[in-house]
Design an enzyme around this catalytic site. Structure first.
Site, PDB file in Angstrom:
ATOM      1  N   ASP A  43      16.249  53.631   1.831  1.00  0.00           N
ATOM      2  CA  ASP A  43      15.938  54.974   1.311  1.00  0.00           C
ATOM      3  C   ASP A  43      14.950  55.691   2.217  1.00  0.00           C
ATOM      4  OD1 ASP A  43      14.127  53.018   0.476  1.00  0.00           O
ATOM      5  OD2 ASP A  43      13.754  53.900  -1.484  1.00  0.00           O
ATOM      6  N   ASP A  58      26.827  59.016   8.471  1.00  0.00           N
ATOM      7  CA  ASP A  58      27.116  60.446   8.254  1.00  0.00           C
ATOM      8  C   ASP A  58      25.841  61.277   8.322  1.00  0.00           C
ATOM      9  OD1 ASP A  58      29.625  59.333   7.698  1.00  0.00           O
ATOM     10  OD2 ASP A  58      30.075  60.846   6.174  1.00  0.00           O
ATOM     11  N   LYS A 117      17.325  46.661   1.792  1.00  0.00           N
ATOM     12  CA  LYS A 117      16.688  46.990   0.509  1.00  0.00           C
ATOM     13  C   LYS A 117      16.126  45.677  -0.042  1.00  0.00           C
ATOM     14  CE  LYS A 117      15.669  50.063  -2.630  1.00  0.00           C
ATOM     15  NZ  LYS A 117      14.868  51.268  -2.451  1.00  0.00           N
ATOM     16  N   TYR A 175      31.525  46.066   1.170  1.00  0.00           N
ATOM     17  CA  TYR A 175      32.946  46.303   1.440  1.00  0.00           C
ATOM     18  C   TYR A 175      33.803  45.040   1.336  1.00  0.00           C
ATOM     19  CZ  TYR A 175      32.743  51.206   3.025  1.00  0.00           C
ATOM     20  OH  TYR A 175      32.627  52.565   3.100  1.00  0.00           O
ATOM     21  N   ASP A 195      27.564  52.743   6.596  1.00  0.00           N
ATOM     22  CA  ASP A 195      28.526  53.824   6.354  1.00  0.00           C
ATOM     23  C   ASP A 195      27.787  55.104   5.975  1.00  0.00           C
ATOM     24  OD1 ASP A 195      31.052  55.067   5.898  1.00  0.00           O
ATOM     25  OD2 ASP A 195      30.752  54.774   3.746  1.00  0.00           O
TER      26      ASP A 195
HETATM   27  C1  IPM Z   1      33.931  55.048   8.252  1.00  0.00           C
HETATM   28  C2  IPM Z   1      34.820  55.578   7.187  1.00  0.00           C
HETATM   29  C3  IPM Z   1      35.531  54.394   6.552  1.00  0.00           C
HETATM   30  C4  IPM Z   1      34.520  53.584   5.781  1.00  0.00           C
HETATM   31  C5  IPM Z   1      36.752  54.715   5.696  1.00  0.00           C
HETATM   32  C6  IPM Z   1      37.743  55.556   6.457  1.00  0.00           C
HETATM   33  C7  IPM Z   1      37.383  53.475   5.186  1.00  0.00           C
HETATM   34  O1  IPM Z   1      34.132  56.338   6.273  1.00  0.00           O
HETATM   35  O2  IPM Z   1      34.436  54.386   9.164  1.00  0.00           O
HETATM   36  O3  IPM Z   1      32.721  55.277   8.193  1.00  0.00           O
HETATM   37  O4  IPM Z   1      34.254  53.848   4.612  1.00  0.00           O
HETATM   38  O5  IPM Z   1      33.983  52.662   6.370  1.00  0.00           O
HETATM   39 MN    MN Z   2      32.043  56.596   6.758  1.00  0.00          MN
END
Ligand code: IPM
Ligand code: MN
Length: 370
Positions: A227, A255, A195, A140, A251
């Site tokens: 992975d 999820d 990795k 990032y 990130d």
């Molecule tokens: C997160 C989100 C952010 C990211 C976005 C909103 C910039 O997905 O906080 O996980 O990609 O880090």
């Molecule tokens: Mn995210």
């Protein structure tokens, strides 16, 4: 301890105002009408960009920088993009991370009683770990700085620094020390997720991890490739306690992890640096359900509790630490009682959850005062 704590509130886009509004009400209920937090709202996000051409006004940035803490709903609307194709509504979150040096993104992953995991045979208490996402460098760091040449070549560079790795890894060990250990065996364990088998930058991350680990002989350590980690988080989540990893990996895994504990609506986060703290759920702005009153506010409510905990610790203010614990225990009780939003297969609206959490928090107050 301070008389007044200034909280900069940015509601943002989509469901942002709904979930953020709920969290502010819950904090107010927990601290009482004469509580020490002062909330002030500021604009930022994709909608503000569409209206004004500015996604993150300088005045909002200054207010955030000067505030004691920042609380955010959610940002971004798909399709509201800059010339390079990236989303304008994400500037708020991303610039705060880099410009305020919020290097530690702490994401607790916990399966609550009352919430059903899509994983077979996994119940409350079986999933309870932290994804500690490095939040100030990694892939990032290339945001806005990569190259786009002749419409033919695009380059983003992954950046890892010794200082950046050292401080996030240290944070991981400190969090493990404060924790109860992994659900599977009670062992306090920090897992380095990288990795290292393929890329130098991750091999460096692992080498620095090992150096820092030597200072924490009381905490178990291991290395897991990212992975394989995606698989382990599904097959063996009870094994993990604290997972420390690079920005982009954190990130993605966030999820996946959220899905195992009820979805993105159950994913709080705390983004902190040496001096500053920024609090928002890990989910996006969910424009598809915005304005319908059905968004799950628990992630933002739990992020607001993390804000109180952080402020309470930083300023040695017991009132705030107690309020954080209080919000967490009421949230837990409400979930256990089946107060569930649509994403959790329930029927409760955002307002119903907000009101029920607030009422319960205030009822406890009244009882304690008696
Ligand atoms: C997160 C989100 C952010 C990211 C976005 C909103 C910039 O997905 O906080 O996980 O990609 O880090
Ligand atoms: Mn995210």
């Amino acid at each position: 301890m301070k008389d007044v704590y200034e909280i900069a509130v940015v509601h943002g886009d989509g469901i942002g105002p709904e979930v953020c509004g709920a969290a502010v009400e819950v904090v107010r209920a927990a601290l009482g009408s004469d509580g020490p937090l002062r909330f002030t709202e500021y604009p930022a996000g994709a909608e503000h960009f569409m209206r004004t051409g500015d996604s993150f006004p300088a005045s909002t940035f200054q207010a955030c920088r000067d505030a004691d803490a920042i609380l955010h709903g959610a940002g971004g609307i798909p399709g509201v993009v800059r010339a390079d194709g990236t989303e304008a509504g994400l500037d708020f979150t991303l610039r705060l991370r880099f410009e305020l040096d919020l290097y530690a993104n702490i994401r607790p992953v916990r399966l609550f009683k009352g919430v059903t995991s899509p994983l077979r045979g996994v119940g409350a208490g079986d999933i309870d770990y932290i994804i500690l996402r490095e939040n100030s460098e990694g892939l990032y760091a290339a945001r806005g700085a990569g190259a786009l040449l002749r419409g033919e070549v695009a380059v983003d560079t992954l950046v890892q620094t010794r200082k950046g790795i050292e401080r996030i890894v240290r944070k991981g060990f400190e969090l493990a020390r404060q924790s109860k250990g992994a659900p599977e065996d009670g062992v306090r364990r920090v897992t380095c997720c990288d990795k290292a088998n393929v890329l130098r930058s991750y091999a460096f991350f692992r080498a620095v991890f090992d150096e820092v680990a030597a200072d924490y002989p009381d905490v178990a350590t291991e290395h897991v490739l990212v992975d394989a980690m995606a698989m382990h988080l599904v097959l063996r989540p009870a094994h993990f306690n604290v997972i420390v990893t690079e920005n982009m990996f954190g990130d993605i895994l966030s999820d996946l992890a959220a899905a195992t504990v009820g979805g993105m609506g159950m994913a709080p986060s705390a983004e902190i640096g040496e001096a500053k703290g920024f609090f928002q759920a890990a989910h996006g702005s969910a424009p598809d359900i915005a304005g319908k009153g059905i968004a799950n506010p628990y992630g933002t409510i739990l992020s607001a509790a993390a804000m109180l905990e952080w402020l309470g610790h930083k300023h040695e203010d017991e009132r705030l630490s107690r309020a954080a614990d209080h919000i967490r225990s009421v949230t837990e009780a409400c979930l256990a009682d089946g107060l569930l939003s649509a994403d959790l297969k329930g029927t409760a609206s955002t307002h119903q959850i907000r009101d029920a959490v607030c009422e319960r928090v205030m009822r406890d107050h009244a009882r304690l005062k008696r």
